[in-house]
Design a protein around this motif. Structure first.
Motif, short mmCIF file in Angstrom:
data_model
loop_
_atom_site.label_atom_id
_atom_site.label_comp_id
_atom_site.label_asym_id
_atom_site.label_seq_id
_atom_site.Cartn_x
_atom_site.Cartn_y
_atom_site.Cartn_z
N GLN A 5 11.51 37.14 30.87
CA GLN A 5 12.66 36.26 31.11
C GLN A 5 13.25 36.50 32.50
OE1 GLN A 5 14.84 37.76 27.79
NE2 GLN A 5 16.28 38.85 29.09
N CYS A 6 14.09 35.58 32.94
CA CYS A 6 14.72 35.70 34.25
C CYS A 6 15.58 36.97 34.29
CB CYS A 6 15.60 34.48 34.51
SG CYS A 6 16.52 34.58 36.06
N PHE A 8 18.10 37.57 36.08
CA PHE A 8 19.49 37.29 36.40
C PHE A 8 20.24 36.59 35.28
CE2 PHE A 8 17.34 37.69 40.46
CZ PHE A 8 18.12 38.67 41.04
N CYS A 9 19.62 35.55 34.69
CA CYS A 9 20.34 34.80 33.65
C CYS A 9 19.72 34.95 32.27
CB CYS A 9 20.45 33.32 34.04
SG CYS A 9 18.89 32.41 33.92
N SER A 11 17.03 33.50 31.10
CA SER A 11 16.38 32.27 30.65
C SER A 11 14.86 32.45 30.52
CB SER A 11 16.66 31.15 31.65
OG SER A 11 15.95 29.99 31.30
N CYS A 34 13.06 30.16 38.06
CA CYS A 34 13.89 29.95 36.88
C CYS A 34 14.50 28.56 36.97
CB CYS A 34 14.99 31.02 36.80
SG CYS A 34 16.12 30.74 35.42
N ASP A 36 16.93 27.45 35.27
CA ASP A 36 18.36 27.46 34.97
C ASP A 36 19.21 27.97 36.13
OD1 ASP A 36 18.07 26.35 32.44
OD2 ASP A 36 17.77 28.30 31.51
N CYS A 37 18.78 29.05 36.81
CA CYS A 37 19.60 29.61 37.89
C CYS A 37 18.93 29.55 39.26
CB CYS A 37 20.03 31.04 37.56
SG CYS A 37 18.71 32.26 37.75
N CYS A 39 16.52 31.26 40.49
CA CYS A 39 15.94 32.52 40.99
C CYS A 39 14.45 32.30 41.21
CB CYS A 39 16.19 33.62 39.95
SG CYS A 39 15.30 35.14 40.26
#
Length: 63
Positions: A5-6, A8-9, A11, A34, A36-37, A39
């Motif tokens: 998964q990411c 940072f977030c 996701s 990612c 969602d964010c 990255c």
């Protein structure tokens, strides 16, 4: 290859795209992005991270 998964977030909504190399723009390499964010990292680095990350450690100590 299974992608983690990411970092940072958290996701799992990830894309893989060819991008210019981080080290030399004359070359291309696969990057994980990612959705969602936003990255982004080369795929060979994406899963290489410290397993006992400091965010989880801080949360455990506060709890």
């Amino acid at each position: 290859m299974k992608l983690e998964q990411c970092p940072f977030c958290g996701s799992h909504h990830l894309s893989v795209e060819m991008k210019d190399s981080s080290w030399d723009p004359r070359y291309s390499e696969l990057h994980v992005i990612c959705n969602d964010c936003a990255c982004m990292s080369p795929i060979y680095i994406w899963n290489n991270r410290h397993k006992n990350n400091s965010v989880n450690y801080r949360l455990e100590r506060v709890s």
